[in-house]
Design an enzyme around this catalytic site. Sequence first.
Site, PDB file in Angstrom:
ATOM      1  N   GLY A 122       0.730  -1.256   0.000  1.00 32.55           N
ATOM      2  CA  GLY A 122       0.000   0.000   0.000  1.00 32.55           C
ATOM      3  C   GLY A 122       0.762   1.311   0.000  1.00 32.55           C
ATOM      4  O   GLY A 122       0.140   2.355  -0.097  1.00 32.55           O
ATOM      5  N   GLY A 175       2.830   2.528  -2.289  1.00 32.96           N
ATOM      6  CA  GLY A 175       3.257   2.962  -3.627  1.00 32.96           C
ATOM      7  C   GLY A 175       2.602   4.253  -4.098  1.00 32.96           C
ATOM      8  O   GLY A 175       1.475   4.566  -3.703  1.00 32.96           O
ATOM      9  N   CYS A 235      -0.508   3.488  -6.043  1.00 29.81           N
ATOM     10  CA  CYS A 235      -1.230   2.380  -5.437  1.00 29.81           C
ATOM     11  C   CYS A 235      -2.461   2.918  -4.730  1.00 29.81           C
ATOM     12  O   CYS A 235      -2.394   3.945  -4.067  1.00 29.81           O
ATOM     13  CB  CYS A 235      -0.285   1.730  -4.440  1.00 29.81           C
ATOM     14  SG  CYS A 235      -1.102   0.692  -3.268  1.00 29.81           S
TER      15      CYS A 235
HETATM   16  P1  5GP Z   1       6.626   3.746  -5.684  1.00 26.36           P
HETATM   17  O1  5GP Z   1       8.108   3.647  -5.691  1.00 26.36           O
HETATM   18  O2  5GP Z   1       6.077   4.285  -6.969  1.00 26.36           O
HETATM   19  O3  5GP Z   1       6.105   4.481  -4.477  1.00 26.36           O
HETATM   20  O4  5GP Z   1       6.076   2.256  -5.502  1.00 26.36           O
HETATM   21  C1  5GP Z   1       6.348   1.245  -6.432  1.00 26.36           C
HETATM   22  C2  5GP Z   1       5.636  -0.023  -6.005  1.00 26.36           C
HETATM   23  O5  5GP Z   1       4.226   0.149  -5.987  1.00 26.36           O
HETATM   24  C3  5GP Z   1       5.814  -1.211  -6.924  1.00 26.36           C
HETATM   25  O6  5GP Z   1       7.069  -1.808  -6.825  1.00 26.36           O
HETATM   26  C4  5GP Z   1       4.683  -2.117  -6.492  1.00 26.36           C
HETATM   27  O7  5GP Z   1       5.005  -2.870  -5.345  1.00 26.36           O
HETATM   28  C5  5GP Z   1       3.603  -1.130  -6.120  1.00 26.36           C
HETATM   29  N1  5GP Z   1       2.575  -1.052  -7.167  1.00 26.36           N
HETATM   30  C6  5GP Z   1       2.750  -0.898  -8.499  1.00 26.36           C
HETATM   31  N2  5GP Z   1       1.571  -0.856  -9.152  1.00 26.36           N
HETATM   32  C7  5GP Z   1       0.628  -1.002  -8.216  1.00 26.36           C
HETATM   33  C8  5GP Z   1      -0.803  -1.074  -8.259  1.00 26.36           C
HETATM   34  O8  5GP Z   1      -1.452  -0.928  -9.288  1.00 26.36           O
HETATM   35  N3  5GP Z   1      -1.431  -1.263  -7.082  1.00 26.36           N
HETATM   36  C9  5GP Z   1      -0.757  -1.414  -5.907  1.00 26.36           C
HETATM   37  N4  5GP Z   1      -1.459  -1.642  -4.803  1.00 26.36           N
HETATM   38  N5  5GP Z   1       0.588  -1.326  -5.818  1.00 26.36           N
HETATM   39  C10 5GP Z   1       1.260  -1.134  -6.955  1.00 26.36           C
END
Ligand code: 5GP
Length: 346
Positions: free
Chosen positions: A181, A183, A186
């Site tokens: 959660g 991300g 996300c």
């Molecule tokens: P960020 O670095 O952008 O904060 O987080 C990246 C991570 O978000 C990814 O490695 C993956 O674990 C998560 N993530 C990617 N796409 C999605 C999505 O559609 N839904 C959710 N719940 N998490 C995602």
Amino acid sequence: MRIEHDVKLGFKDVMFRPKRSTLKSRSEVTLERDFTFLNSKAEWQGVPIMAANMDTTGTFEIAKVLADHKLFTAIHKHYTPEQWHAFLSNAPTNITDFIAISTGTGQDDANKLKTVFNQHPELKFICIDVANGYSEHFVEFVNKTRNLYPNKTIIAGNVVTGEMVEQLLLSGADIVKVGIGPGSVCTTRVKTGVGYPQLSAIIECADAAHGLGGQIISDGGCTTPGDVSKAFGAGADFVMLGGMFAGHTESGGELIERNGERYKQFYGMSSATAMDKYVGGVAEYRASEGKTVEVPYKGDVKDTLQDILGGIRSTCTYVGAARLKELTKRTTFIRVAEQENQVYNR
Ligand code: 5GP
């Protein structure tokens, strides 16, 4: 129903307390680390930062640049075996130290993995990625994959609690991916109410993993180089980044021009955009758990890379860590009620 009353923390809740240090300059800091993995017994050396296995960031183009600087890319799972073959036929030989092939847990996924490995046994890392790493089916898939590929290094996730980290390591994983959660694209916490503040998840999961001789990846929630440092300070062995690697020349996603400004599309892998692209839409029984956004175009990823690495080196000098490996030991977090001054950001 039960409530746990101790407060769980995110990156925004803490800062590093500066410490007396003998380091003269950030150029004295080394960010490379050495690991021997628990089950594969393979050895690895590099800078333990990873591009996320999203189709916008886990691209072959990003991997080439990151590998050049000894950083890692979890390649997204939507490339075909033919695309893998074309890429590996023209890539530098050390590329296999810095990439993982990602997979889901379906039969089609397992078949594709087999096809790619048959053709390219030189690949060393597998990233088994599901949104919810708490299912029995996922644990069984990790176990089966370990039996099929005894010498490959297996990354598995995502989970956020120590007991599940232990279960995955004991089922054959080498490195456990931690984060539910946090991300940037996300929406799990909004759609489901499920999650765990990332800093506490790292602290608790690192403790569990290190007790068994395994490693963890902090996955998601980093928005600045300071957050990446905090993830390492909390005990993460690797830090995975999506949003911070989005929007570059080498990133996936459509380039959009509007009123003379350039943007790149970035979306969650469970967003309606990704599901439309790969599975013909959002199935009736589920909700999308990801957003689609446009991020300002950021140019070449190597410049962002320098910025991130420079920030972490600087953190290390503030707390007196000559090597990234020492950062956790040198970390005292203070809980805070403020972060940076936003007056010119509005
Ligand atoms: P960020 O670095 O952008 O904060 O987080 C990246 C991570 O978000 C990814 O490695 C993956 O674990 C998560 N993530 C990617 N796409 C999605 C999505 O559609 N839904 C959710 N719940 N998490 C995602």
